[in-house]
Design a protein around this motif. Structure first.
Motif, PDB file in Angstrom:
ATOM      1  N   ASP A 530       0.826  -1.206   0.000  1.00 18.20           N
ATOM      2  CA  ASP A 530       0.000   0.000   0.000  1.00 18.20           C
ATOM      3  C   ASP A 530       0.861   1.258   0.000  1.00 18.20           C
ATOM      4  O   ASP A 530       1.915   1.302   0.651  1.00 18.20           O
ATOM      5  CB  ASP A 530      -0.905   0.028   1.230  1.00 18.20           C
ATOM      6  N   MET A 531       0.402   2.277  -0.722  1.00 20.99           N
ATOM      7  CA  MET A 531       1.116   3.547  -0.738  1.00 20.99           C
ATOM      8  C   MET A 531       1.177   4.112   0.669  1.00 20.99           C
ATOM      9  O   MET A 531       0.177   4.207   1.365  1.00 20.99           O
ATOM     10  CB  MET A 531       0.452   4.536  -1.693  1.00 20.99           C
ATOM     11  N   HIS A 532       2.361   4.479   1.078  1.00 18.22           N
ATOM     12  CA  HIS A 532       2.590   5.039   2.413  1.00 18.22           C
ATOM     13  C   HIS A 532       2.649   6.560   2.291  1.00 18.22           C
ATOM     14  O   HIS A 532       3.186   7.077   1.304  1.00 18.22           O
ATOM     15  CB  HIS A 532       3.912   4.494   2.974  1.00 18.22           C
ATOM     16  N   PRO A 533       2.113   7.301   3.259  1.00 15.02           N
ATOM     17  CA  PRO A 533       2.123   8.766   3.151  1.00 15.02           C
ATOM     18  C   PRO A 533       3.511   9.369   2.956  1.00 15.02           C
ATOM     19  O   PRO A 533       3.641  10.440   2.369  1.00 15.02           O
ATOM     20  CB  PRO A 533       1.516   9.222   4.489  1.00 15.02           C
ATOM     21  N   THR A 534       4.552   8.691   3.453  1.00 17.27           N
ATOM     22  CA  THR A 534       5.910   9.206   3.286  1.00 17.27           C
ATOM     23  C   THR A 534       6.741   8.347   2.329  1.00 17.27           C
ATOM     24  O   THR A 534       7.964   8.389   2.352  1.00 17.27           O
ATOM     25  CB  THR A 534       6.629   9.313   4.649  1.00 17.27           C
ATOM     26  N   PHE A 535       6.061   7.566   1.471  1.00 18.38           N
ATOM     27  CA  PHE A 535       6.698   6.732   0.445  1.00 18.38           C
ATOM     28  C   PHE A 535       7.524   5.585   1.024  1.00 18.38           C
ATOM     29  O   PHE A 535       8.313   4.965   0.304  1.00 18.38           O
ATOM     30  CB  PHE A 535       7.585   7.573  -0.494  1.00 18.38           C
ATOM     31  N   GLU A 536       7.373   5.294   2.302  1.00 23.82           N
ATOM     32  CA  GLU A 536       8.133   4.202   2.895  1.00 23.82           C
ATOM     33  C   GLU A 536       7.680   2.858   2.318  1.00 23.82           C
ATOM     34  O   GLU A 536       6.500   2.623   2.095  1.00 23.82           O
ATOM     35  CB  GLU A 536       7.961   4.186   4.413  1.00 23.82           C
ATOM     36  N   ILE A 537       8.642   1.979   2.094  1.00 24.14           N
ATOM     37  CA  ILE A 537       8.365   0.600   1.718  1.00 24.14           C
ATOM     38  C   ILE A 537       8.898  -0.266   2.853  1.00 24.14           C
ATOM     39  O   ILE A 537      10.110  -0.359   3.065  1.00 24.14           O
ATOM     40  CB  ILE A 537       9.023   0.229   0.384  1.00 24.14           C
ATOM     41  N   HIS A 538       7.992  -0.855   3.610  1.00 24.89           N
ATOM     42  CA  HIS A 538       8.373  -1.695   4.745  1.00 24.89           C
ATOM     43  C   HIS A 538       8.611  -3.105   4.222  1.00 24.89           C
ATOM     44  O   HIS A 538       7.687  -3.902   4.073  1.00 24.89           O
ATOM     45  CB  HIS A 538       7.282  -1.653   5.812  1.00 24.89           C
ATOM     46  N   VAL A 539       9.868  -3.395   3.946  1.00 27.30           N
ATOM     47  CA  VAL A 539      10.211  -4.588   3.164  1.00 27.30           C
ATOM     48  C   VAL A 539       9.788  -5.881   3.858  1.00 27.30           C
ATOM     49  O   VAL A 539       9.459  -6.867   3.187  1.00 27.30           O
ATOM     50  CB  VAL A 539      11.716  -4.616   2.836  1.00 27.30           C
ATOM     51  N   ALA A 540       9.789  -5.911   5.181  1.00 24.14           N
ATOM     52  CA  ALA A 540       9.433  -7.147   5.883  1.00 24.14           C
ATOM     53  C   ALA A 540       7.961  -7.498   5.722  1.00 24.14           C
ATOM     54  O   ALA A 540       7.561  -8.644   5.947  1.00 24.14           O
ATOM     55  CB  ALA A 540       9.784  -7.029   7.365  1.00 24.14           C
TER      56      ALA A 540
END
Length: 549
Positions: A530-540
C-alpha cells in the motif's frame, strides 16, 4: 509481550475530541501513539478494533521486483531521499515506524513514556533483538545513535534538526546528561525544552539505527538488525536484497527470498512500458495521466491523502552576479502574488491534490490554522517588483527534469511572465540537480509528508538548519517555533501556529501551491505494498498472497 504503558492525560482528551467529531481518527492516532499509547490501546480508546495487518496473508518465498530510483547511499542521518532508506530498511531498522493509518508503532523500541510537559522521555527497548553479527541490541546502541543524530558538525545531518531539544548550542553536540543509559533495555532523555515531536522524528527516514562499528557507508559492512542483506547495488540501474538465512530476526514477516529495485528513470512512459512487459510487480509512484493508464492493466491502486508537497523557493542568502535578489521581501512577495496556486495544481499535478497556502502546514496536520487564501494579483506583483528595483531582473527558475515537478515549474514561470516578470527556465537531470539542491537561488523541490506541522517548520525554516533551502532566518519565527514545539495540546499549539503561518506568507518565504494525493499500483497478488504517506516501503511486510487451496 510489550509491557503496558500509562495513558498520557492528553490522549484521553484527544479521544474525547474524536467522540465530539472535532478531531479525525488519523490525527488522533498520530497524537496518541506519539505520546506512548500502543496502536491497539489507541483504537480501543475510541471504540474501534485495530485493523489486521495485510502481510499476515503472505506466503513465504519468491522474488518481488519494484520499480524505483536507485540512488547512491551515504550515512543514513544525511539521507535526503526516501528511496535510499527503502533499500537499507532491509537491514537497518528504526526505533519506531509510522503507519499508513497515521499511528506510530514500536519497532526496535517496545514502548516509551513521556512526562506531561514533554521534557523527559523514557525509552524501553524490545527484548531479544540481536544484530546480524550476533551482538545483542542494547540501550547503549540507542544512546550512541541518538548522540550521532545530535552532531550538528556533520554536513547534511538533518537529524540534528529533529534532535534540537537534546543539543547543546555551544558545542553543537548532545548536551551532557541529555542521554543516559539506565540499564540494558532503558534509555532516558532529558530535554533542554519541551518537544512533542521527538518520537515522530525517530520515525523519519534518516533515523535508521546503525551498529557502533558503522563507518559511514551502509554497504561496506552491512551490520543491522533487519532480516535482509544487500545482494547487489548499482546506482541508476538495480539493487537487490536477499533474506539473511543466518540471522534470527526478531520480527514477523520477511516473506520474500529476494527484493529487487529496478531503475527506469523518471519518465512514466518508461515505467508503464516495464509494467506492460511484465518486468516489475510494483511501482514506486503512479503520476499524472498514467494513474488512469495503470488502472487499465488490472493492477491494484493504492491512494494516500498526504502532506507531500512541492515548494518553489527563492533562496534569501544566494548571490546572483554579486547581489542577493531574494533578500528583499518585496521581491519574494511579488513572486508569490503573481502565481495562482490552483493553476499549478491543475497544470502541474493534474488536480490530484488540494490547493495549498504558501506556508507548508497542511490541513492534515493537527495544529493547522486556517488562513485566508494567498493574494493573487499579477498587477500588484509587477508593481512591487518595480518598487524593489528588480523589474528588469531575469529570474532563473531551476527544476529537475521529471514530469510533475517540471510541469509545476513551467506553470509558475508562465504565470510570472504573464505578470511581466522575466524568467528563464533551466531543467536539469536528477543526477545534476540534487548535487546542489540546497544552494540554487530560485528552484523547485519536493517535500515529504510528516505527521506534525511543527516538524516541517523546524526542519525546513528554522535558522541555520541543514535543510533550510530558503535561507530564511527570522528571530520572531524561531522563538514562536520553540514555543510551539513545547505545546503538547494541538488546539493550544494552533494559536502559535497561526502566527508562524502568517509570517511565512507575509515574508514570501515560499510558493507552495498544492498538497499531493499520491498513488501506487501493484499486481493484485502483492501484499504489503500500500502507498505510504511518506513513500516508505516496509520490506518485511512485502510478499505474495497465499494461494487458496
Amino acid at each position: 509481550m510489550a509491557k503496558p504503558t500509562r495513558i498520557h492525560p492528553a490522549a484521553k482528551q484527544y479521544a474525547a475530541e474524536v467522540a465530539a467529531s472535532t478531531m479525525s481518527r488519523r490525527e488522533f492516532l498520530t497524537r496518541a501513539t506519539s505520546l506512548g499509547l500502543t496502536a491497539g490501546a489507541a483504537y480501543a480508546l475510541i471504540g474501534l478494533p485495530q485493523p489486521a495487518r495485510a502481510s499476515a496473508q503472505a506466503q513465504r518465498g519468491g522474488t518481488l521486483r519494484i520499480e524505483s530510483t536507485v540512488k547512491a547511499l551515504k550515512d543514513p542521518r544525511t539521507y535526503d531521499w526516501p528511496q535510499m532508506s527503502n533499500y537499507t530498511r532491509g537491514w537497518l531498522e528504526y526505533l519506531v515506524e509510522y503507519q499508513v493509518d497515521g499511528s506510530i508503532m514500536p519497532s526496535l523500541l517496545e514502548s516509551w513514556e513521556i512526562n506531561e510537559d514533554a521534557t523527559e522521555y523514557v525509552l524501553t527497548l524490545r527484548d531479544g533483538v540481536r544484530w546480524n553479527n550476533g551482538d545483542p541490541f542494547v540501550a547503549k546502541d540507542v544512546a550512541m545513535n541518538i548522540e550521532r543524530w545530535c552532531d550538528k558538525s556533520v554536513e547534511g545531518n538533518s537529524m540534528a534538526s529533529r534532535m534540537a531539544s537534546l543539543v547543546d548550542e555551544e558545542t553543537g553536540k548532545a548536551r551532557a546528561g541529555a542521554i543516559s543509559v539506565v540499564d540494558d533495555r532503558t534509555v532516558k532523555l532529558l530535554l533542554n525544552n519541551a518537544d512533542i515531536t521527538l518520537i515522530a522524528g525517530f520515525s523519519d527516514y534518516p533515523a535508521a539505527i546503525v551498529h557502533d562499528s558503522f563507518d559511514g557507508d551502509p554497504l561496506s559492512n552491512p551490520i543491522g538488525t533487519g532480516p535482509y542483506l544487500p545482494a547487489e547495488f548499482e546506482v541508476g540501474i538495480k539493487a537487490a536484497l536477499v533474506r539473511n538465512e543466518n540471522h534470527s530476526w526478531w520480527g514477523e514477516g520477511a516473506f520474500l527470498d529476494r527484493i529487487e529495485y529496478i531503475d527506469y528513470g523518471t519518465e512514466q512512459a518508461s515505467i508503464f512500458a516495464a509494467v506492460e512487459s511484465d518486468e516489475v510487480d510494483m511501482i514506486y509512484e503512479s503520476l499524472g495521466e498514467y494513474i488512469d493508464l495503470f488502472d487499465t492493466v488490472g493492477w491494484e491502486k493504492s491512494e494516500a491523502n498526504t502532506a507531500n508537497t512541492v515548494v518553489i523557493r527563492p533562496n534569501q542568502i544566494a548571490e546572483v552576479n554579486g547581489q542577493k535578489p531574494y533578500a528583499d521581501v518585496r521581491v519574494r512577495r511579488a513572486l508569490a502574488m503573481a502565481v495562482d496556486n490552483a493553476v499549478c495544481l491543475e497544470l502541474g499535478f493534474s488536480d490530484n491534490g488540494t490547493v495549498a497556502e504558501n506556508h507548508q502546514v497542511s490541513p492534515l496536520h493537527p495544529e493547522y490554522a486556517e488562513l485566508p487564501a494567498p493574494v493573487f494579483d499579477p498587477a500588484a506583483a509587477a508593481a512591487l517588483m518595480q518598487e524593489a528595483g528588480m523589474a528588469d531582473f531575469e529570474h532563473e527558475l531551476i527544476s529537475i527534469d521529471d514530469t510533475w515537478r517540471k510541469n509545476t515549474s513551467d506553470s509558475v514561470a508562465a504565470q510570472l511572465r504573464d505578470a511581466g516578470i522575466k524568467v528563464k527556465r533551466t531543467v536539469l537531470p536528477g543526477s545534476t540537480f540534487w548535487n546542489d539542491w540546497i544552494g540554487y537561488p530560485f528552484s523547485t523541490t519536493d517535500w515529504a509528508h510528516r505527521p506534525l506541522g511543527v516538524q516541517v517548520l523546524a526542519l525546513a525554516y528554522r535558522s541555520g538548519e541543514p535543510w533550510n533551502e530558503s535561507g530564511f532566518s527570522n528571530a520572531e519565527f524561531d522563538a514562536l517555533l520553540t514555543e510551539a514545539l513545547a505545546i503538547a495540546d494541538a488546539e493550544q499549539r494552533r494559536e502559535v501556529m497561526e502566527k508562524l503561518q502568517e509570517i511565512m506568507q507575509d515574508e514570501g518565504v515560499i510558493i507552495q501551491p498544492y498538497w499531493r494525493s499520491i498513488f501506487r499500483h501493484h499486481k493484485p497478488t502483492v501484499v504489503g505494498a500500500d502507498m505510504h504517506p511518506t513513500f516508505e516501503i516496509h520490506v518485511a511486510k512485502l510478499g505474495f498472497a497465499t494461494l487458496e487451496e
